[in-house]
Design an enzyme around this catalytic site. Structure first.
Site, PDB file in Angstrom:
ATOM      1  N   LEU A  95       0.839  -1.215   0.000  1.00  0.00           N
ATOM      2  CA  LEU A  95       0.000   0.000   0.000  1.00  0.00           C
ATOM      3  C   LEU A  95       0.872   1.263   0.000  1.00  0.00           C
ATOM      4  O   LEU A  95       0.521   2.278  -0.612  1.00  0.00           O
ATOM      5  CB  LEU A  95      -0.933  -0.031   1.214  1.00  0.00           C
ATOM      6  CG  LEU A  95      -2.072   0.976   1.204  1.00  0.00           C
ATOM      7  CD1 LEU A  95      -3.008   0.752   0.005  1.00  0.00           C
ATOM      8  CD2 LEU A  95      -2.861   0.912   2.506  1.00  0.00           C
ATOM      9  N   ARG A  99       2.172   6.490  -3.822  1.00  0.00           N
ATOM     10  CA  ARG A  99       2.880   7.648  -3.274  1.00  0.00           C
ATOM     11  C   ARG A  99       1.990   8.812  -2.873  1.00  0.00           C
ATOM     12  O   ARG A  99       2.445   9.739  -2.231  1.00  0.00           O
ATOM     13  CB  ARG A  99       3.943   8.105  -4.281  1.00  0.00           C
ATOM     14  CG  ARG A  99       5.135   7.161  -4.318  1.00  0.00           C
ATOM     15  CD  ARG A  99       5.971   7.347  -5.550  1.00  0.00           C
ATOM     16  NE  ARG A  99       5.396   6.608  -6.676  1.00  0.00           N
ATOM     17  CZ  ARG A  99       6.026   6.389  -7.817  1.00  0.00           C
ATOM     18  NH1 ARG A  99       7.240   6.864  -7.985  1.00  0.00           N
ATOM     19  NH2 ARG A  99       5.439   5.707  -8.785  1.00  0.00           N
ATOM     20  N   ARG A 196      -5.613  -2.251  -7.055  1.00  0.00           N
ATOM     21  CA  ARG A 196      -5.722  -3.245  -5.979  1.00  0.00           C
ATOM     22  C   ARG A 196      -7.108  -3.877  -5.870  1.00  0.00           C
ATOM     23  O   ARG A 196      -7.230  -4.953  -5.267  1.00  0.00           O
ATOM     24  CB  ARG A 196      -5.335  -2.611  -4.635  1.00  0.00           C
ATOM     25  CG  ARG A 196      -3.980  -1.918  -4.637  1.00  0.00           C
ATOM     26  CD  ARG A 196      -2.832  -2.838  -4.983  1.00  0.00           C
ATOM     27  NE  ARG A 196      -1.548  -2.163  -4.833  1.00  0.00           N
ATOM     28  CZ  ARG A 196      -0.371  -2.755  -4.957  1.00  0.00           C
ATOM     29  NH1 ARG A 196      -0.284  -4.035  -5.262  1.00  0.00           N
ATOM     30  NH2 ARG A 196       0.739  -2.067  -4.827  1.00  0.00           N
TER      31      ARG A 196
END
Ligand SMILES: Cc1cc2nc3c(=O)[nH]c(=O)nc-3n(C[C@H](O)[C@H](O)[C@H](O)COP(=O)(O)OP(=O)(O)OC[C@H]3O[C@@H](n4cnc5c(N)ncnc54)[C@H](O)[C@@H]3O)c2cc1C
Length: 233
Positions: A95, A99, A196
């Site tokens: 995770l 950034r 994700r």
């Protein structure tokens, strides 16, 4: 795994002189603050306050158009923070690669891992298998025993508790749980979900993404309206 929404953007004012009835009781504001801010940002670009185009008069239609056009910067003005508990350090590592998210993470140098995390995060592939789960727990407890022994040996040699824990944590596995607060603006969360909330992603982080999506459907439903319930393929 627990993902608890902690905070999100709140609308606290509205500039005078704008031809848009967005006072708190108006129908315009019958959307979440996070969705409202996205529309506000978009309309600020063109000063299209009076909404001449009926196709984009409603917040959901307006934001659908923003998303279609890829005008994603307007979604950066609202954010959502989640307190995450009981996920693995492996998940955190993945995770943190995103950034544009901000983190405040439990410190393994300060927090006694034997007390805060006596059990590992069982990888999803093993959860339904009682034997694998039990073996995995035993191996984790062995690692915790080693951790405890190193802390005690190093403290015995005169190292401070913090120095002892920072050295001993090296023996802990990827499945060690970790708790943290994570914040992202809606654009950042959308980007995370694109990668994700996806069948190619690791199973644990995919589960996390599903929970985040569920919360965003309450926090900013119109800003995530195009994201499917099922993970991307
Ligand atoms: C299925 C999967 C497998 C992965 N496997 C691995 C792996 O084996 N090893 C590994 O190291 N990582 C792996 N990753 C992590 C991956 O490479 C990214 O680090 C992670 O998904 C974060 O994506 P991002 O950099 O696009 O996100 P962010 O950091 O959130 O960036 C968002 C977007 O901003 C732009 N951006 C940000 N920084 C820059 C920059 N410096 N230059 C140009 N554009 C920028 C890009 O458009 C980027 O997509 C994997 C990720 C996934 C989803």
């Amino acid at each position: 795994m627990k993902v608890t929404p902690v905070s999100t953007t709140a609308v606290i004012g509205f500039p005078e002189g704008i031809d848009w009835d967005a006072t708190p009781d108006s129908p315009e504001r019958a959307v979440t603050d996070a969705d409202f801010v996205g529309e506000f940002a978009g309309r600020a670009c063109y000063k299209s306050w009076s909404k001449p185009n009926p196709a984009t008069a409603a917040n959901s239609d307006y934001l659908a158009n923003i998303i279609r056009q890829g005008h994603f910067s307007v979604l950066e003005h609202a954010s959502a923070s989640f307190y995450v508990e009981g996920v693995s350090r492996a998940l955190l590592l993945e995770l943190e690669r995103h950034r544009f998210l901000s983190f405040s993470v439990e410190s393994q140098r300060y927090v006694d891992q034997t007390k805060s995390h006596p059990e590992p995060v069982i990888p999803p592939a093993m959860r339904d298998n009682a034997k694998l789960t039990r073996d995995f727990q035993i191996e984790y407890r062995c690692a915790l025993d080693a951790y405890r022994a190193y802390v005690s040996m190093l403290e015995g040699q005169g190292f401070s508790r913090k120095q002892a824990r920072e050295a001993a944590r090296g023996v802990l596995p990827n499945a060690t749980p970790v708790d943290f607060l994570v914040t992202g603006n809606l654009r950042a969360w959308r980007d995370v979900l694109g990668k994700r909330h996806h069948m190619a992603a690791d199973a644990e982080i995919r589960e996390f993404a599903g929970l985040v999506l569920g919360h965003l459907r309450n926090i900013a439903p119109n800003s995530v309206q195009d994201i499917p319930e099922k993970p991307y393929e």
